[in-house]
Design a protein around this motif. Structure first.
Motif, mmCIF file in Angstrom:
data_model
loop_
_atom_site.group_PDB
_atom_site.id
_atom_site.type_symbol
_atom_site.label_atom_id
_atom_site.label_comp_id
_atom_site.label_asym_id
_atom_site.label_seq_id
_atom_site.Cartn_x
_atom_site.Cartn_y
_atom_site.Cartn_z
ATOM 1 N N VAL A 1 -17.168 -27.222 23.083
ATOM 2 C CA VAL A 1 -17.777 -28.553 23.178
ATOM 3 C C VAL A 1 -19.280 -28.391 23.393
ATOM 4 C CG1 VAL A 1 -17.883 -30.702 24.492
ATOM 5 C CG2 VAL A 1 -15.670 -29.616 24.067
ATOM 6 N N THR A 2 -19.655 -27.505 24.330
ATOM 7 C CA THR A 2 -21.067 -27.219 24.575
ATOM 8 C C THR A 2 -21.728 -26.683 23.307
ATOM 9 O OG1 THR A 2 -20.438 -26.543 26.822
ATOM 10 C CG2 THR A 2 -22.682 -26.056 26.124
ATOM 11 N N ARG A 3 -21.095 -25.689 22.721
ATOM 12 C CA ARG A 3 -21.670 -25.025 21.544
ATOM 13 C C ARG A 3 -21.824 -25.992 20.372
ATOM 14 N NH1 ARG A 3 -19.132 -19.545 18.650
ATOM 15 N NH2 ARG A 3 -20.885 -19.165 17.256
ATOM 16 N N MET A 4 -20.785 -26.786 20.114
ATOM 17 C CA MET A 4 -20.825 -27.718 18.992
ATOM 18 C C MET A 4 -21.781 -28.874 19.263
ATOM 19 S SD MET A 4 -16.751 -27.505 18.182
ATOM 20 C CE MET A 4 -16.662 -28.876 17.066
ATOM 21 N N GLY A 5 -21.850 -29.316 20.528
ATOM 22 C CA GLY A 5 -22.800 -30.366 20.885
ATOM 23 C C GLY A 5 -24.229 -29.899 20.664
ATOM 24 N N GLN A 6 -24.541 -28.694 21.099
ATOM 25 C CA GLN A 6 -25.890 -28.143 20.924
ATOM 26 C C GLN A 6 -26.227 -27.957 19.449
ATOM 27 O OE1 GLN A 6 -26.175 -24.514 23.239
ATOM 28 N NE2 GLN A 6 -26.080 -25.596 25.198
ATOM 29 N N ALA A 7 -25.221 -27.685 18.637
ATOM 30 C CA ALA A 7 -25.434 -27.470 17.201
ATOM 31 C C ALA A 7 -25.441 -28.771 16.402
ATOM 32 C CB ALA A 7 -24.345 -26.537 16.662
#
Length: 364
Positions: free
Chosen positions: A103-109
């Motif tokens: 979730v963090t990774r995809m949100g940042q991307a």
């Protein structure tokens, strides 16, 4: 998990045993469906990208009855697969189920749409402990679907005592040829660090090298790196000890009393699977309706009865029987949980490093 035929084919193969048509599912490409009719309103369809064995037996049909919206569900096996698919451009998915750090990774991307909480009134059913997690402060992008803990599933009759340490899968020939490790790179690295006495996060470079050497040394004793179908390998007696999620092992323990589960004494890795709307979702209104439906107390209880994962939905948990709420596999004791941690997303470079290490291990 109460289904017929071959069981527990993976984390989370309900579909293969019930038949896709039986619960209104099709496996056409998500992008083969036009998003909107000429009038501009969303068509009564939804593309759902989910883990296997990870939905109630009648949930999708029940949602169609309640909303008129037809759900097309397709499956992914790892978070890495989900991330790669969306990174290449959303092919038409409306709701996806990433784990916490993704979730963090995809949100940042930029791969996730912010949620409109006003369209998710059933958010009130969520246990307050899950409302403001570090991986998604304020629940900007995600709603909690389940939480889960990795441990060791094992065949009791084949063990020499209780396998209460990660040693038996990472650092010992004792069960050679009968071991299955999880294939997801970050999870494998973090659990190895836990075994070596470190947090699952901020693993120093020298320990990364130590883990790689340890796993390469262990590789000849490992039968399989599984994509979340470890419980099937165990149930079919292909292996005797496996890294797997508590809910998956709870499913097969209902049918085979020779199977056990333990959170090793060093502690473990917690995960939470979530409901998100990917950027470019063609039907965001239907997506909000579907997420809200999954957070309904009765709908949530029906899902939990099928998948046997711990639920963060307090209203759903209250409707569940004692043999779920008091099951120490589904809800491990507090002293075990105190040694468990969530993995944090530490940047794309670190994620790539872990993938490269495990690629080398598997090629060794």
């Amino acid at each position: 998990m109460s289904k017929t035929g071959n069981r527990g084919a993976s984390r989370r193969s309900l579909l293969t045993t019930m038949g896709a048509a039986a619960i209104g599912l099709t496996f056409t490409s998500a992008c083969s469906q036009a998003a909107k009719p000429a009038g501009g309103a969303e068509e009564a369809k939804l593309n759902f990208y989910n883990w296997d064995t990870y939905i109630g037996e009648t949930t999708l049909a029940d949602f169609k009855k309640a909303s008129g919206v037809d759900v097309n569900m397709s499956l992914f096996a790892t978070n890495d697969e989900l991330f790669a698919k969306l990174k290449a451009g959303n092919p038409g998915y409306d709701v996806v189920v990433p784990s916490n750090e993704f979730v963090t990774r995809m949100g940042q991307a930029g791969l996730l749409m912010p949620l409109d909480h006003a369209k998710i009134p059933n958010m009130k059913n969520i246990d307050p402990a899950f409302l403001d997690p570090d991986y998604d402060k304020g629940r900007k992008f995600s709603m909690p679907y389940t939480w889960l803990v990795l441990g060791l599933g094992y065949r009791k009759s084949k063990m020499q005592g209780v396998p209460d340490s990660w040693k038996w899968v990472f650092d010992s020939p004792q069960y050679k040829g009968r071991i299955a490790l999880l294939s997801e790179s970050a999870d494998l690295m973090r659990l190895s660090a836990k075994y070596l006495g470190h947090s699952v996060n901020d693993i120093p470079p020298e320990m990364v090298k130590q883990i790689e050497a340890m796993l390469i040394r262990q590789k000849p004793y490992v039968k399989a790196f599984h994509e979340d179908d470890g419980q099937t390998l165990l149930q079919n007696k292909d292996v005797d000890i496996v890294i797997e999620y508590n809910g998956d092992i709870a499913q097969v323990m209902k049918e085979d009393d020779d199977i056990g589960f333990i959170v090793p004494k060093e502690g473990s890795l917690l995960n939470s699977d979530t409901l998100c709307i990917p950027t470019g979702a063609p039907r965001p209104d239907n997506a909000h309706k579907f997420i809200n439906y999954l957070l309904d107390a009765q709908a949530g209880a029906e899902i939990s009865k099928t998948i046997l994962y711990p639920t963060p939905n307090a209203a759903a948990k209250a409707l569940m029987p004692d043999d779920y709420r008091n099951n120490p596999v589904i809800f491990p004791p507090a002293d075990q949980m105190a040694k468990c941690e969530y993995g944090a997303f530490e940047g794309a470079e670190r994620a790539q490093l872990y993938e490269e290490v495990i690629t080398r291990v598997r090629a060794a």
